[in-house]
Design an enzyme around this catalytic site. Sequence first.
Site, PDB file in Angstrom:
ATOM      1  N   LEU A  27       0.816  -1.218   0.000  1.00 22.45           N
ATOM      2  CA  LEU A  27       0.000   0.000   0.000  1.00 22.45           C
ATOM      3  C   LEU A  27       0.849   1.266   0.000  1.00 22.45           C
ATOM      4  O   LEU A  27       0.323   2.368   0.132  1.00 22.45           O
ATOM      5  CB  LEU A  27      -0.941  -0.001   1.212  1.00 22.45           C
ATOM      6  CG  LEU A  27      -1.954  -1.147   1.269  1.00 22.45           C
ATOM      7  CD1 LEU A  27      -2.879  -0.978   2.463  1.00 22.45           C
ATOM      8  CD2 LEU A  27      -2.749  -1.270  -0.025  1.00 22.45           C
ATOM      9  N   ASP A  51      -0.074  -5.892   3.456  1.00 23.68           N
ATOM     10  CA  ASP A  51       0.394  -4.728   4.206  1.00 23.68           C
ATOM     11  C   ASP A  51      -0.153  -4.864   5.625  1.00 23.68           C
ATOM     12  O   ASP A  51      -0.825  -5.846   5.947  1.00 23.68           O
ATOM     13  CB  ASP A  51      -0.067  -3.427   3.544  1.00 23.68           C
ATOM     14  CG  ASP A  51       0.930  -2.288   3.748  1.00 23.68           C
ATOM     15  OD1 ASP A  51       1.279  -2.021   4.924  1.00 23.68           O
ATOM     16  OD2 ASP A  51       1.371  -1.675   2.758  1.00 23.68           O
ATOM     17  N   ARG A  53      -2.047  -2.393   6.860  1.00 23.78           N
ATOM     18  CA  ARG A  53      -3.158  -1.436   6.887  1.00 23.78           C
ATOM     19  C   ARG A  53      -4.383  -2.039   6.199  1.00 23.78           C
ATOM     20  O   ARG A  53      -4.263  -2.973   5.407  1.00 23.78           O
ATOM     21  CB  ARG A  53      -2.761  -0.142   6.171  1.00 23.78           C
ATOM     22  CG  ARG A  53      -1.746   0.690   6.922  1.00 23.78           C
ATOM     23  CD  ARG A  53      -1.474   1.971   6.172  1.00 23.78           C
ATOM     24  NE  ARG A  53      -0.583   1.755   5.029  1.00 23.78           N
ATOM     25  CZ  ARG A  53      -0.540   2.556   3.960  1.00 23.78           C
ATOM     26  NH1 ARG A  53      -1.365   3.570   3.878  1.00 23.78           N
ATOM     27  NH2 ARG A  53       0.326   2.316   2.992  1.00 23.78           N
ATOM     28  N   TYR A 158      18.111   4.898   7.490  1.00 27.64           N
ATOM     29  CA  TYR A 158      17.577   4.327   6.256  1.00 27.64           C
ATOM     30  C   TYR A 158      18.701   3.777   5.389  1.00 27.64           C
ATOM     31  O   TYR A 158      18.658   2.635   4.924  1.00 27.64           O
ATOM     32  CB  TYR A 158      16.785   5.405   5.521  1.00 27.64           C
ATOM     33  CG  TYR A 158      16.164   4.976   4.218  1.00 27.64           C
ATOM     34  CD1 TYR A 158      15.358   3.845   4.142  1.00 27.64           C
ATOM     35  CD2 TYR A 158      16.354   5.734   3.066  1.00 27.64           C
ATOM     36  CE1 TYR A 158      14.760   3.471   2.943  1.00 27.64           C
ATOM     37  CE2 TYR A 158      15.762   5.371   1.865  1.00 27.64           C
ATOM     38  CZ  TYR A 158      14.965   4.236   1.812  1.00 27.64           C
ATOM     39  OH  TYR A 158      14.377   3.872   0.624  1.00 27.64           O
ATOM     40  N   ILE A 188      11.720   8.762  -6.440  1.00 27.45           N
ATOM     41  CA  ILE A 188      10.627   8.321  -7.319  1.00 27.45           C
ATOM     42  C   ILE A 188       9.513   9.353  -7.306  1.00 27.45           C
ATOM     43  O   ILE A 188       9.024   9.739  -6.241  1.00 27.45           O
ATOM     44  CB  ILE A 188      10.082   6.952  -6.872  1.00 27.45           C
ATOM     45  CG1 ILE A 188      11.208   5.918  -6.817  1.00 27.45           C
ATOM     46  CG2 ILE A 188       8.974   6.500  -7.816  1.00 27.45           C
ATOM     47  CD1 ILE A 188      11.933   5.684  -8.121  1.00 27.45           C
TER      48      ILE A 188
END
Length: 328
Positions: A27, A51, A53, A158, A188
């Site tokens: 998602l 996911d 969610r 990250y 992106i």
Amino acid sequence: MFFPASIRSFATVATTRNPRILVTGSLGQLGTGLVSLLRNKYGAQNVIASDVRKPSTDIKKAGPYVFADVLNFQQLETIVVDQEIDWIINLSALLSAVGEQHMERALAINMSGFANTLELAKKHNLRIMCPSTIGAFGPTTPREMTPDLTTMRPTTIYGITKIHVELMGEYYNKRFGVDFRCLRYPGIISADTEPGGGTTDYAVQIFHSALKEKKYNCYLGPETTLPMMYLPDCLEGTVSFLSAPTESLTQRTYNVAAFSFSPQEIAAKIKERIPEFEITYAPDSRQKIADSWPKSLDDKMARKDWGWTNKYDLDGMVDDMLTKLNKE
């Protein structure tokens, strides 16, 4: 390299039918579009989106969806076995800016979650793809045309977790024969989904602000140049990489890129199309992150080994973004 009989037999099976694919973190910014492309290629029932969610009604109607937490190994293994999964695409991650605010969560999802999917790939002879990022590079990395193999000393959680992904995936490939694949994505840009908390998110937000408010206050300085890619190219390239013959891959992690620009350059392109648009600058903590990343990527190995190519240049991306967002 010697591969156990079980892995050799899996390769034979995978060529006689469409693969069964599990996409975690589906998602997020990449997941929805990637699931759609994979379903068009391999059949809707062969691609299981997942996911942590609740999905929209449209997503549930489009094909199989399951709740899956990458931190729960047993839950993932049940899905892999029950759904007869052949490939795992692990998109579950906390991105750069969000990761700095929630370090423990980023370590858990980006490293422990990946470790679970990697171990499942080993145990059940799966192909696994997990993306990396330009955030895996650091301030001592050459910033122009950064090669695939170079100095990598990231300064964010990250980036550190993504180096872990790259190295562990390559280790499992060499030691256990796991078909691990990884792409280092640039920023992106997408008209279809909301930004996910990355340092390059300004390149999406600027279009929304230009159309709605005719102005944008950018959190990066005007000359901060970073490599970028339009989402349709990213998705097509990822599907191409996933389906590339193993024997064509000379490495397991590849740079991919399309174009580079700075905030002032993308603002100028938008202003050509929306003359009243204005941009201001108020660099914040994300500026330091961006300054540690490459300005451009050398992706010649991806283009040579498995035919990576981008369809959109900078002007084409700007035109398409504005057209799609105007319709919305």
